[in-house]
Design an enzyme around this catalytic site. Structure first.
Site, short mmCIF file in Angstrom:
data_model
loop_
_atom_site.label_atom_id
_atom_site.label_comp_id
_atom_site.label_asym_id
_atom_site.label_seq_id
_atom_site.Cartn_x
_atom_site.Cartn_y
_atom_site.Cartn_z
N ARG A 102 -9.35 11.71 -27.19
CA ARG A 102 -9.07 11.86 -28.62
C ARG A 102 -8.19 10.70 -29.04
O ARG A 102 -7.10 10.50 -28.50
CB ARG A 102 -8.37 13.20 -28.88
N HIS A 145 -4.32 9.95 -38.80
CA HIS A 145 -3.16 10.36 -38.01
C HIS A 145 -1.93 9.67 -38.61
O HIS A 145 -1.22 8.92 -37.95
CB HIS A 145 -3.35 9.99 -36.53
N ASN A 189 -4.98 14.89 -38.90
CA ASN A 189 -4.08 15.38 -37.87
C ASN A 189 -2.83 15.94 -38.52
O ASN A 189 -2.14 15.26 -39.28
CB ASN A 189 -3.66 14.25 -36.92
N GLU A 190 -2.56 17.22 -38.26
CA GLU A 190 -1.31 17.85 -38.64
C GLU A 190 -0.93 17.63 -40.11
O GLU A 190 0.09 17.01 -40.42
CB GLU A 190 -0.18 17.37 -37.74
N ASN A 316 -2.62 21.95 -32.22
CA ASN A 316 -1.53 21.26 -31.52
C ASN A 316 -0.35 22.23 -31.40
O ASN A 316 0.08 22.80 -32.41
CB ASN A 316 -1.08 20.03 -32.29
N TYR A 318 3.61 22.85 -29.39
CA TYR A 318 4.67 22.30 -28.56
C TYR A 318 5.79 23.29 -28.22
O TYR A 318 6.31 23.27 -27.13
CB TYR A 318 5.27 21.08 -29.26
N GLU A 374 -3.56 18.80 -28.82
CA GLU A 374 -2.32 18.21 -28.30
C GLU A 374 -1.49 19.30 -27.66
O GLU A 374 -1.31 20.36 -28.23
CB GLU A 374 -1.47 17.57 -29.41
N TRP A 420 -1.17 15.59 -24.47
CA TRP A 420 -0.47 14.59 -25.25
C TRP A 420 0.67 14.07 -24.39
O TRP A 420 1.57 14.82 -24.05
CB TRP A 420 0.10 15.17 -26.55
N GLU A 427 7.19 7.17 -30.70
CA GLU A 427 7.27 8.59 -31.07
C GLU A 427 7.90 8.74 -32.46
O GLU A 427 8.96 9.33 -32.65
CB GLU A 427 8.06 9.37 -30.01
N TRP A 428 7.22 8.13 -33.44
CA TRP A 428 7.56 8.28 -34.85
C TRP A 428 9.05 8.04 -35.11
O TRP A 428 9.56 7.00 -34.73
CB TRP A 428 7.07 9.64 -35.36
#
Length: 470
Positions: A102, A145, A189-190, A316, A318, A374, A420, A427-428
């Site tokens: 992906r 994304h 995405n999200e 996704n 976490y 993810e 992921w 990481e943003w």
């Protein structure tokens, strides 16, 4: 996580590092050859080459170049240099036996500001997809994304209804150019992160903060999804079409009615806000009790467009969030003491993934097949004597795969799982400090080193394939 705590975790987790670390129970769905095991990445987090071959600025170029927005002033200008190193990175995917990949397409790389195609940018993704096809790896392409072209943000971004139509134009171009190379398209995405973190609290690009903005931004994101789905179906009929939602498990801090309501409203805001319009054609009324006066402008036909049938739903997951009532309409987070956490500070809570999957199965009669698109964790990984022994990640993945299997046993149609991430990456807002990859990246040299988790995943997939005749 400090290196000292990582070492102590390594010592405490030796039992995880045996030869059957990823060997599920004999009746596990993970043994099925039709259960896909893959890895995921995103364009801005790995590609770099931010100004090459006609790529335009994105909102994340602008945001990360703004002092104080990203940890240590990091940007995605170079990232993992995947734009130049893509061939070796796909060889890593193959070496690790991953069956699916992906990735996301960078909107600013494939179109100019007038909407005309950028041949060099499109050629990059064609080469990528053609190689994946040669390798026998299934292709899951995400159109958005988070890297919105900056010129569209300058005209209002996702607060401007026109952006939904420009997104459909982008989907039209890519699905015409890449027809036959993509097994599954994911529109967004999200969208929760794009709408809330981008326009509500300003933690993500474009960094706006206004309580009235997120619901309107979300509506235009979902409208864009619906419009894009229409053109994807017209242009690339054989591929699957879906969307990716990040979901959150909320648990009450006590069994008082107020805290139970608070936990429900947490899940309304994180889950139903996205899933209800997609699967029921309406926004949850309780969302506007939580955020009174923020109803978006919805035009005739919008909800029907948004609720077009999906071939699959990407999930996704976490962590979970423990909450209590704020005494008014909403909730306040109450961190639990003594629980395992990742480098992000997120609680490790595999049961939350199982509970959410089963809950969605019960709540939505038309729930499509699901892929876990993810799941993973950040840790302070370093190379020691040429190796990266990421004990906590190994345990994390093993327990979350078991949670997926438990949901399947309860009737949830889960078709696959994507780790992921393939690579440590940008990481943003946390820059390069937080490492999510199963492959370590030295950002100074761009050297890739397979972590122990990656080696064990590869071993399990090879064993599964051997059991089924290869």
């Amino acid at each position: 996580m400090t290196h000292d705590s990582a070492a102590s975790q390594h010592s405490a987790s030796n039992a995880i590092l045996d030869d059957d670390a990823f060997t599920p129970s004999p009746d596990s769905a993970l043994w099925r050859r039709d259960f896909l095991l893959g890895a995921a990445t995103a364009s801005y987090q790995i590609e770099g080459a931010a100004t090459e071959d006609g790529r335009l600025p994105s909102i994340w170029d602008t945001f990360s170049a703004t002092p104080g927005k990203v940890l240590a002033g990091d940007t995605g200008a170079v990232a993992c240099d995947h734009y130049h190193r893509w061939s070796g990175d796909l060889d890593l995917l193959k070496d690790l036996n991953f069956e699916a990949y992906r990735f996301s397409i960078a909107w600013p790389r494939v179109m100019d500001a007038s909407g005309r195609p950028n041949p060099k940018g499109i050629a990059f993704y064609k080469r990528l997809l053609e190689r994946l096809k040669e390798q026998g790896i299934q292709t899951f392409a995400t159109l958005y994304h988070w890297d919105l072209p900056q010129h569209l943000e300058d005209r209002g971004g996702w607060l401007n209804r026109d952006t939904a139509y420009r997104f459909a134009d982008y989907a039209d171009l890519m699905s015409r150019e890449l027809t036959g190379l993509v097994d599954a398209w994911m529109t967004l995405n999200e969208p929760w992160c794009s709408a809330y973190l981008g326009y509500g609290n300003g933690h993500h690009a474009p960094g706006l903060s206004n309580p009235r903005y997120p619901t309107q931004a979300m509506h235009h994101l979902l409208l864009g999804h619906g419009l894009a789905t229409q053109v994807l179906r017209a242009n690339d009929a054989k591929s699957a079409k879906g969307i990716v939602a990040n979901v959150g498990r909320g648990t009450p801090n006590s069994q008082t009615p107020a805290d139970i309501t608070a936990a429900r409203r947490f899940e309304v805001q994180h889950n139903a806000w996205i899933l209800d319009p997609l699967l029921k054609g309406e926004y949850p009324a309780e969302l506007f009790e939580l955020w009174p006066g923020t109803e978006p402008l919805v035009l005739d036909g919008d909800m029907e467009t948004i609720a077009a049938p999906l071939d699959f739903l990407g999930i996704n997951y976490y962590f979970r969030t423990n909450v209590k009532s704020d005494g008014a309409h909403g909730y306040t987070e109450v961190p639990l003491p003594g629980v395992e956490r990742t480098q992000m500070g997120w609680e490790v809570y595999p049961d939350g993934l199982r509970d959410l999957l089963v809950g969605f199965h019960d709540a939505y009669d038309n729930l499509p097949p699901i892929y876990i698109t993810e799941n993973g964790m950040a840790s302070d990984d370093s190379v020691q004597d040429g190796e990266v022994v990421d004990a906590q990640r190994i345990a994390f993945l093993k327990r979350h795969l078991a949670a997926v299997d438990a949901a399947i046993k309860k009737g949830v149609d889960v078709r696959g799982y994507f780790v992921w991430s393939l690579l440590d990456n940008f990481e943003w807002a946390f820059g390069y400090e937080r490492r999510f990859g199963v492959v370590h990246v030295d950002y100074d040299t761009q050297k890739r080193t397979k972590k122990r988790s990656a080696e064990l995943i590869a071993r399990f997939i090879a064993e599964r394939n051997a059991r089924d005749g290869g």
